[in-house]
Design a protein around this motif. Structure first.
Motif, mmCIF file in Angstrom:
data_model
loop_
_atom_site.group_PDB
_atom_site.id
_atom_site.type_symbol
_atom_site.label_atom_id
_atom_site.label_comp_id
_atom_site.label_asym_id
_atom_site.label_seq_id
_atom_site.Cartn_x
_atom_site.Cartn_y
_atom_site.Cartn_z
ATOM 1 N N LEU A 433 -14.923 -5.967 -7.786
ATOM 2 C CA LEU A 433 -15.274 -6.394 -9.135
ATOM 3 C C LEU A 433 -15.129 -5.257 -10.143
ATOM 4 O O LEU A 433 -14.797 -4.130 -9.787
ATOM 5 N N GLY A 434 -15.374 -5.590 -11.424
ATOM 6 C CA GLY A 434 -15.340 -4.589 -12.488
ATOM 7 C C GLY A 434 -13.949 -4.276 -12.985
ATOM 8 O O GLY A 434 -13.640 -3.135 -13.336
ATOM 9 N N LEU A 435 -13.066 -5.302 -13.062
ATOM 10 C CA LEU A 435 -11.681 -5.124 -13.501
ATOM 11 C C LEU A 435 -11.433 -6.009 -14.725
ATOM 12 O O LEU A 435 -11.873 -7.154 -14.772
ATOM 13 N N ARG A 436 -10.688 -5.467 -15.697
ATOM 14 C CA ARG A 436 -10.420 -6.268 -16.889
ATOM 15 C C ARG A 436 -9.377 -7.348 -16.640
ATOM 16 O O ARG A 436 -9.591 -8.508 -16.941
ATOM 17 N N ASN A 437 -8.231 -6.969 -16.105
ATOM 18 C CA ASN A 437 -7.184 -7.952 -15.857
ATOM 19 C C ASN A 437 -6.270 -7.473 -14.731
ATOM 20 O O ASN A 437 -5.182 -6.970 -14.973
ATOM 21 N N PRO A 438 -6.689 -7.667 -13.469
ATOM 22 C CA PRO A 438 -5.859 -7.258 -12.330
ATOM 23 C C PRO A 438 -4.780 -8.311 -12.063
ATOM 24 O O PRO A 438 -4.784 -8.994 -11.042
ATOM 25 N N HIS A 439 -3.858 -8.423 -13.009
ATOM 26 C CA HIS A 439 -2.949 -9.572 -13.030
ATOM 27 C C HIS A 439 -1.867 -9.501 -11.968
ATOM 28 O O HIS A 439 -1.190 -10.500 -11.716
ATOM 29 N N ARG A 440 -1.670 -8.351 -11.349
ATOM 30 C CA ARG A 440 -0.725 -8.248 -10.252
ATOM 31 C C ARG A 440 -1.302 -7.366 -9.143
ATOM 32 O O ARG A 440 -1.930 -6.327 -9.420
ATOM 33 N N LEU A 441 -1.073 -7.803 -7.898
ATOM 34 C CA LEU A 441 -1.498 -7.064 -6.717
ATOM 35 C C LEU A 441 -0.265 -6.768 -5.866
ATOM 36 O O LEU A 441 0.629 -7.613 -5.747
ATOM 37 N N THR A 442 -0.223 -5.583 -5.280
ATOM 38 C CA THR A 442 0.888 -5.163 -4.429
ATOM 39 C C THR A 442 0.339 -4.535 -3.159
ATOM 40 O O THR A 442 -0.625 -3.763 -3.220
ATOM 41 N N TRP A 443 0.971 -4.856 -2.039
ATOM 42 C CA TRP A 443 0.577 -4.281 -0.750
ATOM 43 C C TRP A 443 1.515 -3.144 -0.367
ATOM 44 O O TRP A 443 2.727 -3.253 -0.521
ATOM 45 N N TYR A 444 0.937 -2.073 0.171
ATOM 46 C CA TYR A 444 1.727 -0.989 0.758
ATOM 47 C C TYR A 444 1.377 -0.900 2.233
ATOM 48 O O TYR A 444 0.201 -0.784 2.607
ATOM 49 N N ILE A 445 2.405 -0.965 3.082
ATOM 50 C CA ILE A 445 2.204 -0.851 4.527
ATOM 51 C C ILE A 445 2.838 0.455 4.991
ATOM 52 O O ILE A 445 4.058 0.627 4.927
ATOM 53 N N ASP A 446 2.022 1.368 5.445
ATOM 54 C CA ASP A 446 2.494 2.631 5.998
ATOM 55 C C ASP A 446 3.033 2.371 7.399
ATOM 56 O O ASP A 446 2.294 1.887 8.272
ATOM 57 N N PRO A 447 4.325 2.651 7.632
ATOM 58 C CA PRO A 447 4.887 2.412 8.976
ATOM 59 C C PRO A 447 4.104 3.123 10.080
ATOM 60 O O PRO A 447 4.072 2.649 11.219
ATOM 61 N N ALA A 448 3.467 4.238 9.737
ATOM 62 C CA ALA A 448 2.704 4.974 10.752
ATOM 63 C C ALA A 448 1.356 4.309 11.035
ATOM 64 O O ALA A 448 0.761 4.531 12.093
ATOM 65 N N ARG A 449 0.862 3.493 10.065
ATOM 66 C CA ARG A 449 -0.414 2.800 10.228
ATOM 67 C C ARG A 449 -0.257 1.355 9.744
ATOM 68 O O ARG A 449 -0.865 0.960 8.749
ATOM 69 N N PRO A 450 0.553 0.564 10.412
ATOM 70 C CA PRO A 450 0.882 -0.764 9.910
ATOM 71 C C PRO A 450 -0.288 -1.729 9.856
ATOM 72 O O PRO A 450 -0.215 -2.748 9.166
ATOM 73 N N ARG A 451 -1.365 -1.436 10.587
ATOM 74 C CA ARG A 451 -2.522 -2.338 10.570
ATOM 75 C C ARG A 451 -3.547 -1.933 9.535
ATOM 76 O O ARG A 451 -4.635 -2.506 9.482
ATOM 77 N N GLN A 452 -3.227 -0.954 8.693
ATOM 78 C CA GLN A 452 -4.158 -0.509 7.647
ATOM 79 C C GLN A 452 -3.456 -0.539 6.282
ATOM 80 O O GLN A 452 -3.228 0.502 5.662
ATOM 81 N N PRO A 453 -3.093 -1.716 5.779
ATOM 82 C CA PRO A 453 -2.373 -1.805 4.499
ATOM 83 C C PRO A 453 -3.255 -1.398 3.323
ATOM 84 O O PRO A 453 -4.484 -1.486 3.389
#
Length: 651
Positions: A433-453
């Protein structure tokens, strides 16, 4: 002082609405300038984008300050009547310009303009009130010149596809953008892409032939022939067919989700989709839902818009028509049309059996509540509202049944591991919470830690800063008490963040539950020349075309069309709990304004500039978004000219 507040609410709330630009002028030169000449120059940089050459009301000058109307105010026809500001003294005006009024979008100019410069601006605008004024007119810039170093790298763009023109060609506003394409996503397991246009169409693009085919048309408002009679897109900005996303198991179940906006005031027409518009759509089991319960107080305004998520099950994926069923998942009210629910996404790293498998994250804006007075101002901080939050739900009723609870409308499930499910009075869907307008979300997947995006939110600011946040379970990002690296209040404006920074945890407007240290942005750029007006979106580059962008987050600004990158290692290192630690950003040069202007005119655009305007961009909005395909290659979407361009290289 009461007279001052009344005056500024009615008149000066629209004065100097641009974010303060730091004018790099040596002190000796400044001292020699005459007050009116100096005031004219400052007015041209800080004010003329909205108020034109002669301090007109913003609407009359061609700009529209939406928050004034949202607060029930009315733009004056001129700021320069014979008794300018209805009699406030120079000292009163000076004080408020210096301190700002965040609740009405007027920034503090302290630190950007000296006391002398503020007095000169007041003197210049007063001089315009006289018909005998001899001061020269200040011209409104068409685009802010960037400040700082010249970009060391330039993106090479190539035309990819032109979207059909759906905009209002007669308008010099955002509704006059030629086509409002904002999202391009590759269909899983195919050589096709899907593209939305906020004005209503959802297209399929054959990537080999570049053939664009209409798939679904949502716009059934007024005399339109699409699916939804209450469909609302004509206000521009974030409205209409706002988003779509494929279910993580789409190749097996054919399920995808869409998000669109409706106008609940259209009570004479049905909320149901029109039968027969899509020949293969079976509506036998379709029914609408009531909007999710909202908190009520004496200052609440009626629902202005409703956001609707629909689940579609296509029984014959791979062809160019829809055959299947649809189901309404939820309907969410918005107290204003600005900053609504605008993002729906799934964790791409989750696999069957994982706790996050087929769980949807929603980015919900504040609907402008953070700019209002009264209990609504803290909606983003309150756990009893949906506004200004990241929500987390299970749209499929058959998934995670033993580890979730049914929603209040019975159409989706809520994971039991959401952080506030046990807090009495809290919305159980809230993840952060506490966001004005989080109008876009993007995921980053580290190949070294693929289960911790890592989940990144692109958050549009109010007074001074555009930001990128790393979204974490239960985190509070501070708005409207914090923005960027500063504290913000409706009385003191923008100030440094306290050394021991904590804010109250609010369950409602009257119930508190301890305190929490805010989580801070990892990237921020200012509302100044060289910065921008509103952050677009971005992606961590994972393609093969451009080795120079490997390991970077590439993102842009909506109105100016500027594009930057930040090194991923710097972004992750900035997540250290220190509000002053930000990842350095580096501009990527483009010719996007020149390309957009040329294409706009070639495609029949009638205006001398691109449609719309903004504080920093000036006359003509690029209206830029970024996209990536399944291979991680990047695309630039520009609504102004209705084009999609591919990023082919960096030089």
């Amino acid at each position: 002082m009461k007279q001052l507040i009344v005056n500024l609410t009615n008149v000066l709330a629209s004065f100097l609405l641009v974010a303060a630009g730091t004018i790099s002028v040596q002190a000796q030169t400044r001292a020699k300038q005459q007050p009116l000449t100096n005031g004219q120059r400052l007015y041209a940089v800080n004010c003329a984008n909205c108020h034109g050459a002669r301090a007109q009301g913003a609407v009359k000058a061609g700009a529209e300050i939406s928050i004034i109307a949202e607060q029930g105010g009315k733009q004056p026809p001129d700021l320069t009547d014979q008794a300018w500001d209805h009699g406030s003294t120079d000292a009163e005006i000076f004080t408020v310009i210096k301190k700002g009024i965040p609740s009405t979008m007027m920034p503090s100019f302290a630190g950007s303009l000296s006391d002398t410069e503020i007095r000169n601006v007041v003197a210049y605008v007063r001089s315009l009130a006289s018909t005998q004024a001899s001061a020269p007119t200040a011209a409104a810039p068409t685009a802010a010149a960037p400040v700082g170093s010249t970009p060391e790298r330039t993106l090479e763009l190539a035309d990819y596809i032109a979207l059909p023109i759906t905009g209002d060609m007669s308008a010099d506003r955002v509704t006059g953008l030629l086509a409002r394409g904002s999202i391009l996503r590759d269909e899983p397991g195919s050589q096709r892409s899907f593209i939305n246009d906020l004005n209503g169409p959802l297209y399929i693009l054959d990537k080999k032939t570049k053939q664009l085919m209409p798939f679904l048309n949502f716009n059934g408002g007024g005399d339109k022939t699409g699916l939804y009679p209450r469909f609302a897109a004509n206000i521009g900005y974030a409205s209409g067919l706002m988003n779509f996303v494929f279910d993580p198991d789409y190749t097996h179940n054919g399920i995808f989700y869409t998000l669109h906006m409706e106008n609940p005031a259209e009570t004479q027409v049905s909320t149901m989709p029109r039968a027969g518009v899509v020949a293969g759509l079976d509506l036998a089991g379709y029914s609408t839902t009531p909007a999710l319960t909202r908190p009520m107080s004496t200052t609440d305004t009626p629902t202005s818009r409703e956001l609707v998520i629909v689940e579609w099950t296509d029984r014959q994926i791979g062809n160019t028509t829809f055959e299947g069923t649809a189901r309404e998942v939820l309907r969410m009210h918005a107290p204003a049309y600005m900053h609504p629910l605008n993002e729906i996404t799934f964790n791409p790293a989750a696999r069957p059996g994982d706790p996050d498998w087929r769980i949807m994250y929603l980015g919900v804006g504040d609907s402008g509540t953070g700019e209002r007075q009264g209990p609504m101002r803290l909606y983003t901080q309150r756990l009893d509202t949906h506004q200004g939050k990241i929500l987390r739900i299970i749209p499929s009723l058959n998934e995670h049944v033993s580890t979730s609870t049914l929603s209040e409308n019975g159409r989706y499930r809520i994971p039991n591991d959401n952080p506030f499910v046990s807090v009495l009075g809290a919305r159980k869907e809230i993840w952060a919470l506490g966001l004005r307008n989080p109008h876009r979300l993007t995921w980053y997947i580290d190949p070294a830690r693929p289960r911790q995006p890592v989940l990144l939110a692109f958050n549009i600011g109010l007074v001074s800063w555009e930001t990128v946040m790393i979204i974490k379970k239960g985190a509070n990002y501070g708005y409207p008490l914090r923005e960027g690296s500063q504290s913000m209040s409706s009385t003191n404006g923008m100030e440094p963040i306290p050394t021991d920074d904590v804010i109250p945890i609010l369950v409602s407007d009257s119930v508190k539950r301890g305190t929490i240290k805010p989580t801070y942005a990892v990237i921020a750029y200012p509302h100044k020349p060289g910065g921008g007006d509103a952050i677009a979106n971005g992606f961590v580059y994972r393609g093969k075309r451009i080795a120079a962008l490997k390991g970077t987050l590439v993102f842009g600004d909506i109105t100016t069309g500027r594009i930057w990158y930040a090194k991923l290692k710097d972004l992750l290192a900035a997540d250290d709990g220190n509000p002053l630690t930000m990842a350095p950003i580096h501009e990527l040069g483009t010719q996007i304004r020149t390309l957009s202007e040329e294409t706009y005119r070639k495609r029949g655009g009638p205006n001398p500039n691109l449609p719309g305007r903004a504080f920093i961009a000036g006359a003509g909005r690029i209206d830029l978004r970024l996209a990536e395909d399944n291979d991680g290659e990047l695309y630039v979407l520009t609504k102004s000219d209705g084009m999609i361009r591919s990023v082919i290289s960096v030089r």
